[in-house]
Design a protein around this motif. Structure first.
Motif, PDB file in Angstrom:
ATOM      1  N   GLU A   1      -5.566  15.536   5.642  1.00 50.32           N
ATOM      2  CA  GLU A   1      -6.510  16.518   5.109  1.00 50.32           C
ATOM      3  C   GLU A   1      -5.771  17.633   4.377  1.00 50.32           C
ATOM      4  OE1 GLU A   1     -10.142  19.444   6.677  1.00 50.32           O
ATOM      5  OE2 GLU A   1      -9.150  18.053   8.061  1.00 50.32           O
ATOM      6  N   THR A   2      -4.688  18.114   4.969  1.00 54.92           N
ATOM      7  CA  THR A   2      -3.904  19.184   4.341  1.00 54.92           C
ATOM      8  C   THR A   2      -3.347  18.748   2.994  1.00 54.92           C
ATOM      9  OG1 THR A   2      -3.255  20.053   6.504  1.00 54.92           O
ATOM     10  CG2 THR A   2      -1.884  20.681   4.626  1.00 54.92           C
ATOM     11  N   LEU A   3      -2.948  17.494   2.907  1.00 51.18           N
ATOM     12  CA  LEU A   3      -2.359  16.962   1.673  1.00 51.18           C
ATOM     13  C   LEU A   3      -3.405  16.446   0.698  1.00 51.18           C
ATOM     14  CD1 LEU A   3       0.585  14.993   3.329  1.00 51.18           C
ATOM     15  CD2 LEU A   3       0.781  17.119   2.022  1.00 51.18           C
ATOM     16  N   ASP A   4      -4.673  16.531   1.092  1.00 48.43           N
ATOM     17  CA  ASP A   4      -5.787  16.051   0.261  1.00 48.43           C
ATOM     18  C   ASP A   4      -5.661  14.560  -0.049  1.00 48.43           C
ATOM     19  OD1 ASP A   4      -8.223  16.444  -1.010  1.00 48.43           O
ATOM     20  OD2 ASP A   4      -7.304  16.856  -2.962  1.00 48.43           O
ATOM     21  N   VAL A   5      -5.261  13.812   0.980  1.00 51.48           N
ATOM     22  CA  VAL A   5      -5.193  12.357   0.874  1.00 51.48           C
ATOM     23  C   VAL A   5      -6.435  11.773   1.544  1.00 51.48           C
ATOM     24  CG1 VAL A   5      -3.937  10.270   1.545  1.00 51.48           C
ATOM     25  CG2 VAL A   5      -2.678  12.318   0.852  1.00 51.48           C
ATOM     26  N   ASP A   6      -7.206  11.002   0.822  1.00 56.04           N
ATOM     27  CA  ASP A   6      -8.446  10.428   1.332  1.00 56.04           C
ATOM     28  C   ASP A   6      -8.137   9.508   2.517  1.00 56.04           C
ATOM     29  OD1 ASP A   6     -10.857   9.180   1.825  1.00 56.04           O
ATOM     30  OD2 ASP A   6     -11.244   8.635  -0.260  1.00 56.04           O
ATOM     31  N   PRO A   7      -8.648   9.799   3.705  1.00 56.13           N
ATOM     32  CA  PRO A   7      -8.360   8.967   4.881  1.00 56.13           C
ATOM     33  C   PRO A   7      -8.974   7.577   4.800  1.00 56.13           C
ATOM     34  CG  PRO A   7      -9.997  10.624   5.425  1.00 56.13           C
ATOM     35  CD  PRO A   7      -9.501  10.952   4.056  1.00 56.13           C
ATOM     36  N   GLN A   8      -9.816   7.348   3.785  1.00 56.40           N
ATOM     37  CA  GLN A   8     -10.402   6.017   3.617  1.00 56.40           C
ATOM     38  C   GLN A   8      -9.505   5.095   2.781  1.00 56.40           C
ATOM     39  OE1 GLN A   8     -14.848   5.750   3.329  1.00 56.40           O
ATOM     40  NE2 GLN A   8     -14.666   7.880   2.664  1.00 56.40           N
ATOM     41  N   ARG A   9      -8.419   5.640   2.261  1.00 51.15           N
ATOM     42  CA  ARG A   9      -7.463   4.799   1.539  1.00 51.15           C
ATOM     43  C   ARG A   9      -6.703   3.909   2.523  1.00 51.15           C
ATOM     44  NH1 ARG A   9      -4.013   8.808  -2.140  1.00 51.15           N
ATOM     45  NH2 ARG A   9      -2.931   6.841  -2.669  1.00 51.15           N
ATOM     46  N   ARG A  10      -6.121   2.851   1.977  1.00 53.68           N
ATOM     47  CA  ARG A  10      -5.282   1.974   2.781  1.00 53.68           C
ATOM     48  C   ARG A  10      -3.816   2.201   2.431  1.00 53.68           C
ATOM     49  NH1 ARG A  10     -10.133  -0.537   2.223  1.00 53.68           N
ATOM     50  NH2 ARG A  10     -10.939  -1.589   4.097  1.00 53.68           N
ATOM     51  N   ALA A  11      -2.940   1.781   3.345  1.00 51.63           N
ATOM     52  CA  ALA A  11      -1.519   2.117   3.233  1.00 51.63           C
ATOM     53  C   ALA A  11      -0.911   1.688   1.904  1.00 51.63           C
ATOM     54  CB  ALA A  11      -0.752   1.475   4.388  1.00 51.63           C
ATOM     55  N   GLU A  12      -1.285   0.499   1.397  1.00 52.11           N
ATOM     56  CA  GLU A  12      -0.621  -0.001   0.194  1.00 52.11           C
ATOM     57  C   GLU A  12      -0.970   0.789  -1.065  1.00 52.11           C
ATOM     58  OE1 GLU A  12      -4.302  -2.718   0.648  1.00 52.11           O
ATOM     59  OE2 GLU A  12      -2.786  -1.819   1.954  1.00 52.11           O
ATOM     60  N   THR A  13      -1.956   1.702  -0.970  1.00 52.59           N
ATOM     61  CA  THR A  13      -2.308   2.514  -2.138  1.00 52.59           C
ATOM     62  C   THR A  13      -1.509   3.810  -2.217  1.00 52.59           C
ATOM     63  OG1 THR A  13      -4.086   3.797  -1.078  1.00 52.59           O
ATOM     64  CG2 THR A  13      -4.663   1.610  -1.959  1.00 52.59           C
ATOM     65  N   LEU A  14      -0.823   4.187  -1.155  1.00 52.62           N
ATOM     66  CA  LEU A  14      -0.016   5.408  -1.166  1.00 52.62           C
ATOM     67  C   LEU A  14       1.350   5.112  -1.783  1.00 52.62           C
ATOM     68  CD1 LEU A  14      -2.202   6.256   0.948  1.00 52.62           C
ATOM     69  CD2 LEU A  14      -0.393   7.545   2.098  1.00 52.62           C
ATOM     70  N   ASP A  15       1.780   5.962  -2.704  1.00 50.65           N
ATOM     71  CA  ASP A  15       3.105   5.755  -3.261  1.00 50.65           C
ATOM     72  C   ASP A  15       4.157   6.346  -2.326  1.00 50.65           C
ATOM     73  OD1 ASP A  15       3.278   8.536  -3.774  1.00 50.65           O
ATOM     74  OD2 ASP A  15       2.578   8.300  -5.833  1.00 50.65           O
ATOM     75  N   VAL A  16       5.419   6.130  -2.675  1.00 52.56           N
ATOM     76  CA  VAL A  16       6.510   6.574  -1.809  1.00 52.56           C
ATOM     77  C   VAL A  16       6.467   8.081  -1.618  1.00 52.56           C
ATOM     78  CG1 VAL A  16       9.021   6.721  -1.574  1.00 52.56           C
ATOM     79  CG2 VAL A  16       7.974   4.617  -2.424  1.00 52.56           C
ATOM     80  N   GLY A  17       6.181   8.823  -2.681  1.00 53.08           N
ATOM     81  CA  GLY A  17       6.122  10.278  -2.598  1.00 53.08           C
ATOM     82  C   GLY A  17       5.064  10.773  -1.634  1.00 53.08           C
ATOM     83  N   GLU A  18       3.939  10.084  -1.577  1.00 48.64           N
ATOM     84  CA  GLU A  18       2.876  10.487  -0.656  1.00 48.64           C
ATOM     85  C   GLU A  18       3.275  10.228   0.795  1.00 48.64           C
ATOM     86  OE1 GLU A  18      -1.356  10.053  -2.899  1.00 48.64           O
ATOM     87  OE2 GLU A  18      -0.168   8.204  -2.820  1.00 48.64           O
ATOM     88  N   PHE A  19       3.973   9.129   1.036  1.00 45.66           N
ATOM     89  CA  PHE A  19       4.453   8.874   2.394  1.00 45.66           C
ATOM     90  C   PHE A  19       5.498   9.907   2.803  1.00 45.66           C
ATOM     91  CE2 PHE A  19       2.769   4.448   2.183  1.00 45.66           C
ATOM     92  CZ  PHE A  19       2.130   4.427   3.412  1.00 45.66           C
ATOM     93  N   VAL A  20       6.375  10.276   1.879  1.00 46.00           N
ATOM     94  CA  VAL A  20       7.389  11.285   2.170  1.00 46.00           C
ATOM     95  C   VAL A  20       6.729  12.618   2.476  1.00 46.00           C
ATOM     96  CG1 VAL A  20       9.312  12.613   1.220  1.00 46.00           C
ATOM     97  CG2 VAL A  20       9.188  10.135   0.844  1.00 46.00           C
ATOM     98  N   ALA A  21       5.693  12.982   1.692  1.00 49.03           N
ATOM     99  CA  ALA A  21       4.974  14.236   1.925  1.00 49.03           C
ATOM    100  C   ALA A  21       4.298  14.233   3.286  1.00 49.03           C
ATOM    101  CB  ALA A  21       3.938  14.469   0.821  1.00 49.03           C
ATOM    102  N   LEU A  22       3.754  13.100   3.677  1.00 48.87           N
ATOM    103  CA  LEU A  22       3.100  12.984   4.976  1.00 48.87           C
ATOM    104  C   LEU A  22       4.118  13.136   6.109  1.00 48.87           C
ATOM    105  CD1 LEU A  22       0.570  12.410   6.635  1.00 48.87           C
ATOM    106  CD2 LEU A  22       0.930   9.950   6.239  1.00 48.87           C
ATOM    107  N   ALA A  23       5.267  12.487   5.955  1.00 44.16           N
ATOM    108  CA  ALA A  23       6.321  12.608   6.970  1.00 44.16           C
ATOM    109  C   ALA A  23       6.832  14.043   7.050  1.00 44.16           C
ATOM    110  CB  ALA A  23       7.461  11.658   6.646  1.00 44.16           C
TER     111      ALA A  23
END
Length: 274
Positions: A247-269
């Protein structure tokens, strides 16, 4: 250049055969082996780690390129053939009998940099790769990875978001490294021929994103891709703080893992590390 008997003669002389239990497939094409050894550039005088050399096909290509090779081999049947190579290239080859998964590779070289080149045994390839790509210390002591995998695994390492090949291996390989497919190797090049095609992946370290955490990234990707068909709100619910971070990163929780790019995973971590 040191004259050596053909690899087929070496294998016949020592009564060797590829062990399916150890994930072995032997390469005899010395021109192909020389091309693999050339992928990371000039190896003259450089430290090289090779895992699973078997009878020494790639090893002899590395030695001819001038590398100082340390080879880890757990199949003691292959040790006499490797000992002959060590005699042919005095001072260039050290052989360690043991399991590469249980050995501290950095300690072998006493803190000095080293390249890793290996026709990895199929049964330990992924485990070794994730180990080399992990850890908080960055850049690592290894300067590059030049590794042969099953082609399917190689494609997973270099995959981009959106496809079925994209997953945890791609994120771990690409968030602080550059990974590319260096060449494909036909199954007919091996003895015995495996059921699948193979490929060489070349990885070089890059800058680590500020505030990044390898442990958190591994946790997030393991959860997200462990249930890759599910939406993130479901696959990440077991990771403390992950849904709030989405929610903080404004990433739709209805997305699936394969749609997130590497940068989005890094931001989440990163968000979970604060």
């Amino acid at each position: 250049m040191t004259d050596l008997p053909p690899l087929r003669e070496v294998i016949a002389a020592h009564g060797l055969s590829a062990s399916k239990a150890l994930g072995q497939n032997f390469l005899f094409d010395e021109q192909l082996l020389a091309r693999i050894a050339a992928v990371p550039g000039d190896l003259s005088g450089r430290n090289v780690l090779e895992v699973g050399p078997g009878p020494g096909g790639l090893t002899r290509a590395l030695l001819r390129a001038g590398a100082k090779v340390t080879a880890i081999e757990m199949d003691r049947r292959c040790l006499p053939a490797l000992a002959e190579l060590a005699e042919a290239f005095p001072g260039q080859l050290t052989v360690i009998e043991g399991d590469a998964l249980k050995i501290d590779h950095d300690a072998i070289f006493d803190g000095e940099p080293y390249a890793i080149l290996s026709n990895l045994p199929y049964n330990v390839g992924t485990a070794l790769f994730t180990r080399w790509m992990g850890g908080e210390q960055w850049p690592p002591n290894w300067t590059s990875l030049t590794l042969m995998f099953q082609q399917e695994v190689a494609q997973r390492i270099v995959a981009q978001p959106g496809g079925s090949a994209y997953g945890r291996l791609a994120v771990l390989a690409q968030w602080r490294s550059t990974a590319k497919l260096a060449m494909k190797v036909h199954r007919s090049a091996f003895t015995p021929p495996p059921k699948v095609m193979s490929a060489i992946v070349h990885v070089t370290p890059a800058a680590m994103p500020e505030g990044g955490s390898a442990a958190k990234l591994e946790q997030v990707t393991a959860a997200a891709f462990g249930q890759r068909r599910k939406m993130l709100r479901q696959s990440l619910k077991g990771v403390p703080g992950a849904l709030d971070a989405l929610e903080t990163l404004d990433v739709d929780p209805q997305r699936r893992a394969e749609t997130l790019d590497v940068g989005e995973f890094v931001a989440l971590a990163r968000a979970l590390s604060t």
